[in-house]
Design an enzyme around this catalytic site. Structure first.
Site, PDB file in Angstrom:
ATOM      1  N   SER A   1       8.855   5.310 -14.364  1.00 30.97           N
ATOM      2  CA  SER A   1       7.505   5.734 -14.486  1.00 30.97           C
ATOM      3  C   SER A   1       6.669   4.708 -15.059  1.00 30.97           C
ATOM      4  O   SER A   1       6.449   3.693 -14.245  1.00 30.97           O
ATOM      5  CB  SER A   1       7.643   6.851 -15.527  1.00 30.97           C
ATOM      6  OG  SER A   1       6.413   7.628 -15.355  1.00 30.97           O
TER       7      SER A   1
ATOM      8  N   ASP B   1       9.452  11.402 -10.464  1.00 35.25           N
ATOM      9  CA  ASP B   1       9.487  10.510 -11.671  1.00 35.25           C
ATOM     10  C   ASP B   1      10.911  10.014 -11.942  1.00 35.25           C
ATOM     11  O   ASP B   1      12.248  10.797 -12.333  1.00 35.25           O
ATOM     12  CB  ASP B   1       9.179  11.351 -12.993  1.00 35.25           C
ATOM     13  CG  ASP B   1       9.010  10.542 -14.110  1.00 35.25           C
ATOM     14  OD1 ASP B   1       9.286   9.322 -14.171  1.00 35.25           O
ATOM     15  OD2 ASP B   1       8.608  11.116 -15.363  1.00 35.25           O
TER      16      ASP B   1
END
Length: 271
Positions: free
Chosen positions: A43, A163
């Site tokens: 991320s 993610d």
């Protein structure tokens, strides 16, 4: 000497802490960076890792962009999750403005990005990039928090990904030592120290963090960024924590002309 790797955790808007760490490493940690074999991240951590590897001179630009994006998010009723607020388009614009034309070549086999497959919920680490656009797509996939960042996952190689922090929030590479960086207090190399002498630790998405009120506040700030002063303080803390680590590990190199990062937030309206 065994290989040294450097990994940055998933952390949303707390990525400003990572940028403080990156600034300290770029300024005082060339001795360490010269030994780093691979960079990794999930991320926001993957974004900072990519900048430190391919465009370290743009660290300040990244901070200003992050502050501007945070300011925009704070102005929305539901933050970045507000319908009509295209978080991913803004993020793509920022990444595109920072990475150099040969970023994918510099990152090839040296940058390991954590992403999560939407169908199997299995983690994958990507380290081969066929083009600059390919690299950007992987970074965006790693940064896509479902619902918060939108409803349509990022497509990469004909499949949908989200993610990387959901399944591996702090990639540790198999060879050598991985130096871990996180804005959450825990069993990490570079991280805040909250002062609890005997904290209880939880393992969440392969990252061991302390169970504490301070970490719960940090988690909230990862999704809903604090004001400019707090953002600047987070970056300063990252810089200081990295310097302490470098000194502790005998990797610190003083620079007489170096200054602590400017604590001012990014200018309003920065692209």
């Amino acid at each position: 000497m065994p290989p040294i790797n450097l990994s940055f955790s998933a952390c949303g808007f707390l990525g400003v802490y990572h940028l403080g760490v990156a600034a300290a490493l770029h300024t005082h940690g060339q001795k360490l960076l010269g030994d780093v074999q691979a960079f990794a991240g999930a991320s926001a951590g993957s974004l900072v890792a990519s900048v430190l590897l391919t465009a370290p001179q743009k660290i300040q630009d990244c901070y200003e962009f992050t502050c501007h994006l945070a300011e925009e998010a704070r102005g929305q009723a539901l933050g970045a999750a507000t319908p009509g607020f295209d978080f991913m388009a803004r993020l793509r614009s920022g990444v595109d403005s920072v990475l150099p034309p040969d970023a994918h070549l510099l990152a090839q086999h040296r940058l390991h990005v954590s992403i999560t497959h939407t169908g199997t919920l299995r983690n994958r680490r990507v380290s081969c990039f066929s083009s600059r656009d390919d690299l950007i797509q992987v970074l965006l996939a790693s940064s896509f928090v479902p619902v918060y960042a939108g409803l349509k996952p990022v497509e990469y190689q004909g499949q949908r990904w989200v993610d990387g922090g959901l399944t591996d929030s702090l990639p540790v590479l198999p060879d050598g030592r991985t130096v871990t960086v996180s804005p959450f207090c825990g069993r990490l190399d570079i991280a805040p120290r909250d002062g609890d002498p005997r904290p209880v630790h939880l393992r969440i998405a392969r990252q061991e963090v302390a169970l504490s009120l301070a970490n719960l506040v940090r988690l909230n700030h990862a999704l809903f960024p604090p004001g400019p002063g707090a953002m600047a303080a987070l970056r300063q803390q990252g810089f200081r924590d990295a310097v302490c680590f470098l000194q502790r590990e005998d990797w610190f190199q003083p620079r007489p002309d170096a200054r602590t990062p400017d604590p001012r937030p990014g200018p309003r309206g920065h692209p």
